[in-house]
Design an enzyme around this catalytic site. Structure first.
Site, PDB file in Angstrom:
ATOM      1  N   ARG A   1      33.859  21.378 -32.597  1.00 55.24           N
ATOM      2  CA  ARG A   1      34.093  22.697 -32.023  1.00 55.24           C
ATOM      3  C   ARG A   1      35.105  22.610 -30.879  1.00 55.24           C
ATOM      4  NH1 ARG A   1      33.445  28.163 -32.711  1.00 55.24           N
ATOM      5  NH2 ARG A   1      32.839  29.198 -30.795  1.00 55.24           N
TER       6      ARG A   1
ATOM      7  N   GLU B   1      -3.126  17.597 -27.968  1.00 55.48           N
ATOM      8  CA  GLU B   1      -3.379  16.160 -27.754  1.00 55.48           C
ATOM      9  C   GLU B   1      -3.360  15.856 -26.258  1.00 55.48           C
ATOM     10  OE1 GLU B   1      -4.245  13.595 -29.515  1.00 55.48           O
ATOM     11  OE2 GLU B   1      -4.092  14.342 -31.561  1.00 55.48           O
TER      12      GLU B   1
HETATM   13  C1  LIG Z   1      -0.869  25.030 -32.340  1.00 56.37           C
HETATM   14  C2  LIG Z   1      -2.085  24.401 -31.801  1.00 56.37           C
HETATM   15  C3  LIG Z   1      -2.773  23.471 -32.562  1.00 56.37           C
HETATM   16  C4  LIG Z   1      -3.940  22.895 -32.094  1.00 56.37           C
HETATM   17  N1  LIG Z   1      -4.656  22.062 -32.910  1.00 56.37           N
HETATM   18  C5  LIG Z   1      -5.895  21.664 -32.517  1.00 56.37           C
HETATM   19  C6  LIG Z   1      -6.760  20.966 -33.418  1.00 56.37           C
HETATM   20  O1  LIG Z   1      -6.389  20.701 -34.565  1.00 56.37           O
HETATM   21  N2  LIG Z   1      -7.985  20.618 -32.985  1.00 56.37           N
HETATM   22  C7  LIG Z   1      -8.419  20.891 -31.720  1.00 56.37           C
HETATM   23  O2  LIG Z   1      -9.552  20.546 -31.400  1.00 56.37           O
HETATM   24  N3  LIG Z   1      -7.630  21.555 -30.841  1.00 56.37           N
HETATM   25  C8  LIG Z   1      -6.394  21.965 -31.217  1.00 56.37           C
HETATM   26  N4  LIG Z   1      -5.599  22.662 -30.344  1.00 56.37           N
HETATM   27  C9  LIG Z   1      -6.093  22.958 -29.002  1.00 56.37           C
HETATM   28  C10 LIG Z   1      -5.415  22.173 -27.917  1.00 56.37           C
HETATM   29  O3  LIG Z   1      -5.828  20.851 -27.952  1.00 56.37           O
HETATM   30  C11 LIG Z   1      -5.707  22.869 -26.590  1.00 56.37           C
HETATM   31  O4  LIG Z   1      -4.928  24.036 -26.563  1.00 56.37           O
HETATM   32  C12 LIG Z   1      -5.431  21.992 -25.398  1.00 56.37           C
HETATM   33  O5  LIG Z   1      -6.393  21.002 -25.294  1.00 56.37           O
HETATM   34  C13 LIG Z   1      -5.374  22.790 -24.082  1.00 56.37           C
HETATM   35  O6  LIG Z   1      -6.505  23.578 -23.935  1.00 56.37           O
HETATM   36  P1  LIG Z   1      -6.377  25.129 -23.570  1.00 56.37           P
HETATM   37  O7  LIG Z   1      -5.450  25.753 -24.539  1.00 56.37           O
HETATM   38  O8  LIG Z   1      -7.744  25.684 -23.498  1.00 56.37           O
HETATM   39  O9  LIG Z   1      -5.687  25.152 -22.164  1.00 56.37           O
HETATM   40  P2  LIG Z   1      -6.418  25.045 -20.757  1.00 56.37           P
HETATM   41  O10 LIG Z   1      -7.240  23.823 -20.716  1.00 56.37           O
HETATM   42  O11 LIG Z   1      -7.078  26.336 -20.432  1.00 56.37           O
HETATM   43  O12 LIG Z   1      -5.170  24.855 -19.808  1.00 56.37           O
HETATM   44  C14 LIG Z   1      -4.353  25.943 -19.413  1.00 56.37           C
HETATM   45  C15 LIG Z   1      -3.466  25.522 -18.243  1.00 56.37           C
HETATM   46  O13 LIG Z   1      -4.277  25.165 -17.141  1.00 56.37           O
HETATM   47  C16 LIG Z   1      -3.916  23.909 -16.629  1.00 56.37           C
HETATM   48  N5  LIG Z   1      -5.136  23.186 -16.247  1.00 56.37           N
HETATM   49  C17 LIG Z   1      -6.271  23.019 -16.953  1.00 56.37           C
HETATM   50  N6  LIG Z   1      -7.138  22.258 -16.276  1.00 56.37           N
HETATM   51  C18 LIG Z   1      -6.540  21.902 -15.128  1.00 56.37           C
HETATM   52  C19 LIG Z   1      -6.928  21.104 -14.011  1.00 56.37           C
HETATM   53  N7  LIG Z   1      -8.095  20.463 -13.957  1.00 56.37           N
HETATM   54  N8  LIG Z   1      -6.064  20.974 -13.006  1.00 56.37           N
HETATM   55  C20 LIG Z   1      -4.867  21.573 -13.041  1.00 56.37           C
HETATM   56  N9  LIG Z   1      -4.442  22.331 -14.076  1.00 56.37           N
HETATM   57  C21 LIG Z   1      -5.269  22.495 -15.104  1.00 56.37           C
HETATM   58  C22 LIG Z   1      -3.212  23.189 -17.757  1.00 56.37           C
HETATM   59  O14 LIG Z   1      -2.220  22.321 -17.234  1.00 56.37           O
HETATM   60  C23 LIG Z   1      -2.596  24.308 -18.558  1.00 56.37           C
HETATM   61  O15 LIG Z   1      -1.298  24.548 -18.096  1.00 56.37           O
HETATM   62  C24 LIG Z   1      -4.411  23.235 -30.800  1.00 56.37           C
HETATM   63  C25 LIG Z   1      -3.703  24.124 -30.016  1.00 56.37           C
HETATM   64  C26 LIG Z   1      -2.574  24.735 -30.515  1.00 56.37           C
HETATM   65  C27 LIG Z   1      -1.918  25.781 -29.679  1.00 56.37           C
END
Ligand SMILES: Cc1cc2nc3c(=O)[nH]c(=O)nc-3n(C[C@H](O)[C@H](O)[C@H](O)COP(=O)(O)OP(=O)(O)OC[C@H]3O[C@@H](n4cnc5c(N)ncnc54)[C@H](O)[C@@H]3O)c2cc1C
Length: 754
Positions: free
Chosen positions: A443, A550
């Site tokens: 490009r 994860e």
């Molecule tokens: C597309 C997709 C596929 C997935 N696949 C699977 C699967 O196959 N099996 C499965 O079991 N799960 C699955 N998950 C779930 C995934 O593992 C969770 O979303 C992840 O563990 C985060 O949990 P939460 O979404 O409840 O976020 P939360 O735990 O609510 O976190 C939200 C925010 O708060 C912050 N936070 C949380 N705790 C703290 C703390 N102590 N101190 C400071 N900050 C904090 C985090 O940094 C984050 O930014 C999937 C999720 C998605 C979106």
């Protein structure tokens, strides 16, 4: 013969002086080299010599008008710079003199300067307005050699895997309907399972090769096909199959592992709940043992206690469900239990409800769903019982008595998946970089009024600075992930706590890197980067969530930092914690020697390019952050604050330590790897990439280093200049560097990268 105002004695030095001054990198040692050569040059008059030496005065540098005149004098000759000449700059200078004078012998002093300053054509070829014959440097490195170095011991598997991706089912396409997309991805997963790839990490008895390292490497390559394929593959074989392999015992392996590996038993990994994500220990689903029926009853007790985001939930026959195991009325903590979800006709079994999670930002080829259990009974044998079992007499038994330790041991067995996610993120970044760089090499935008042809994007220094350090980082992270997986798989080291800390840190920094790289590549491609067909848009949507699943990156870094502190064998809530912090403080402060001002302003190339300097800078940062962190926590605890609260107070500090520790770790792994690259030519290239990575990383945190007095203003400036210069030096090799990623042609579907 052309007209010229400079005598030949001076003229022959002008290209050298122009390079020295326009690059603004004149150091004392460089001045010495040139001055000595001038003093030894018997072919020039004393007067010429005086003039030339006066041009070395940094306090009184040549005027800009003089520099312009030099450049004009060079350009007017029309002499071509030939990189393949043995001494390209000395030869170039000689040819310029030949254009103006009949006598133009080759001057050995020029050769001497060229050799001793170590200046390469790629340092200066962009400076002159002359045609450059790049051929030699363009072909100097070979992508196939680089790819071979990166593949290392996995070459056979990876070559076979890449070639198997050359099939119509893996052809990339745009999918706007999630149901159709999921069918395509399911076919792809089954296609790979048919070829035996699903079982790669399982033992041979179950169709595998017990090759977890090779398994991880495949994730990078699957990203070249599609993110949804990568993640669905990971859920089926890594999370579902992996939980059976790692948390189950022989009876589970015999019954399910073979079928999981061939994808004839589709399964999911149900850990997260709507109410509990990062805090796995807080999940509410119960698994209550019923002694009368010798069964375990799975139940979703309340609102938001359902499983959520569970990948493969709509296609699965079985789930590996994480729940609070209750035996004889006692909660034994989180355990995994295999729960059949559907019958042969794919109808849901009684008591089970599944709902689609719907459309997502990316990964729409993966069927994520919510799952509820209403008093669902499964046989006692379905408990994955490696670390905790219900005996025939109905009592609970575990070799690991401490529930805390048991919980972390169970989860620890699953960290291999975290490495695979980082690996997939890296694959996404590599793909985006390959697209953006190939585009930038074709490009053209803008030119000056003299040129007919516009300039290539890749020739803009901004573009080089935006993309080249990201390429260097890809190399460093590639090596770091290889190494961490090797350590994780090393059976001779059963204590995996340190590896878990390291994986937590590397997963975070690498998936963040992947996201920012993909965004940079999108912008670097302009509007073309926004089109789905060029693949970066999908990568953005898909890789985004790698920072969350994860293990959420921030939560993981908090964990990693606590791991660094507990390297000193402390139990955070134990009575001895204060004492440990005290020892920690003393031990580290002893190693934090005050930085000598000469060191903090040392700017010569040998020092700045020396891995010893980079390692020292990274080590210093980790140690200082650990020390100050320990001291802060100690102060809070001394004031009577509970340790949980004290840790909350220092969360941002913990995250900074987690990042610093991971950055240091990745670079150390990389240096160890580079040291043993057999072939010198490639070793030097890898070293250069490591130098760019390290200086760029220091640069990114330069405020911190300046605050600490670790580097002074002059050194900070020199580092910035060196980063830019390294990017320029790597410019001729940038295509080879992305081709070295080994992305197969049949996967590179982006039209702008064609
Ligand atoms: C597309 C997709 C596929 C997935 N696949 C699977 C699967 O196959 N099996 C499965 O079991 N799960 C699955 N998950 C779930 C995934 O593992 C969770 O979303 C992840 O563990 C985060 O949990 P939460 O979404 O409840 O976020 P939360 O735990 O609510 O976190 C939200 C925010 O708060 C912050 N936070 C949380 N705790 C703290 C703390 N102590 N101190 C400071 N900050 C904090 C985090 O940094 C984050 O930014 C999937 C999720 C998605 C979106």
């Amino acid at each position: 013969m052309q007209k010229n105002t400079y005598p030949s004695g001076i003229l022959q030095y002008i290209p050298f002086f122009y390079v020295i001054w326009s690059d603004d990198l004149l150091t004392v040692s460089e001045i010495n080299v040139v001055q000595k050569a001038l003093e030894a040059d018997e072919s020039i008059t004393t007067e010429n010599q005086k003039t030339l030496i006066s041009w070395l005065d940094t306090a009184n540098p040549p005027a800009n008008s003089e520099l312009k005149n030099w450049k004009r004098t060079i350009a007017k000759t029309g002499v071509k710079l030939v990189e393949s000449d043995t001494y390209p700059l000395a030869t170039f200078s000689q040819k310029i003199v030949c254009k103006y004078y009949t006598e133009c012998p080759f001057n050995d002093q020029l050769k001497h300067i060229e050799v001793n300053l170590g200046i390469q054509p790629n340092h200066y070829s962009h400076l002159f307005d002359v045609e450059v014959d790049y051929q030699s440097s363009l072909n100097y490195y070979k992508a196939s050699e680089i790819d071979t170095i990166l593949k290392g011991k996995h070459a056979d598997l990876i070559d076979r895997f890449r070639s198997d991706l050359d099939h119509s089912i893996f052809k990339w396409d745009i999918h706007r309907n999630k149901e159709d997309f999921r069918e395509v991805v399911l076919d792809q997963v089954k296609g790979l399972a048919d070829k035996g790839y699903g079982a790669t990490a399982y033992p041979a008895t179950y169709g595998g090769a017990e090759n977890m390292e090779g398994y991880a490497y495949m994730f990078e390559n699957m990203m070249y096909v599609d993110g949804s394929l990568t993640i669905k593959f990971g859920v089926q074989f890594g999370l579902f199959g992996g939980s059976i392999q790692k948390l189950g015992t022989k009876k589970h392996h015999d019954k399910y592992l073979g079928e999981a590996g061939t994808a004839s038993l589709l399964g999911c990994f149900a850990m997260t709940e709507t109410g509990h994500g990062s805090n796995v220990r807080g999940i509410k689903t119960t698994a209550t043992y019923n002694r009368a029926t010798d069964t375990i009853v799975l139940h979703t007790p309340g609102k938001n206690d359902n499983k959520e985001y569970i990948g493969n939930a709509l296609h699965s026959k079985m789930a590996s469900v994480f729940a609070q195991l209750i035996v004889d009325g006692k909660n034994e903590g989180v355990h995994a239990i295999l729960v059949p979800l559907r019958n042969e006709k794919h109808d849901l079994l009684p008591g089970i409800k599944v709902e689609d999670n719907g459309y997502k930002l990316g990964l729409n080829g993966v069927d994520n769903g919510k799952i509820w259990f209403d008093q669902v009974s499964v046989p006692r044998e379905n408990l994955l019982n490696k670390y905790g079992d219900i005996k025939e007499d109905g009592t609970y038994h575990s070799e690991i008595k401490n529930p805390n330790k048991r919980f972390f041991t169970m989860l620890g067995t699953l960290v291999g998946g975290r490495i695979c996610v980082a690996r997939a993120g890296l694959g996404g970044a590599k793909f985006a970089l390959a697209v953006a760089i190939k585009h930038a090499l074709k490009r053209r935008q803008f030119n000056d009024s003299i040129k007919i042809q516009e300039d290539l994007l890749m020739d803009y220094s901004t573009h080089q600075l935006r993309l080249t350090p990201l390429v260097a980082n890809a190399y460093v992270y590639h090596v770091a992930l290889d190494k961490i997986m090797e350590t994780y798989c090393d059976q001779s080291q059963p204590d995996k706590r340190e590896v878990e800390t390291q994986v937590a840190g590397l997963k975070s920094i690498i998936t963040w890197y992947a996201n920012s790289t993909i965004q940079e590549c999108r912008e670097a491609c302009g509007g073309k980067g926004y089109l789905l067909e060029n693949r970066i848009a999908d990568l953005k949507g898909d890789v985004d969530i790698f920072t969350t699943f994860e293990g959420d990156n921030t939560v993981l870094l908090l964990l990693a930092a606590k791991g660094v502190l507990s390297d000193f064998k402390s139990e955070f809530n134990s009575a001895g914690f204060l004492a440990v912090l005290k020892i920690l403080g003393i031990q580290i402060s002893n190693k934090l020697t005050t930085i000598n001002p000469v060191y903090s302003n040392k700017v010569d190339k040998d020092h700045l390019y020396n891995p010893k300097f980079h390692k020292h800078a990274f080590d210093y940062r980790t140690r200082r952050l650990t020390y100050t962190l320990a001291m802060r926590i100690r102060e809070y605890i001394k004031k009577g604050m509970p340790s949980y609260q004290a840790f909350l107070k220092v969360q941002t500090h913990l995250v900074a330590l987690g990042k610093a520790y991971s950055c240091e770790l990745a670079y150390n792994f990389y240096c160890d790897f580079v040291d043993i690259i057999f072939d010198e030519k490639n070793r030097l290239l890898f070293q250069k990439l490591g130098t760019l990575h390290a200086l760029h990383a220091i640069r990114e945190d330069v405020e911190w280093y300046l605050e600490q007095g670790y580097i002074g203003g002059t050194k900070s400036k020199a580092i910035r200049q060196r980063v830019e210069r390294l990017c320029t030096e790597l410019r001729p090799h940038i295509k080879v560097l992305v081709d070295g990623f080994g992305i197969p042609e049949h996967c590179m579907s982006a039209p702008i990268a064609g």
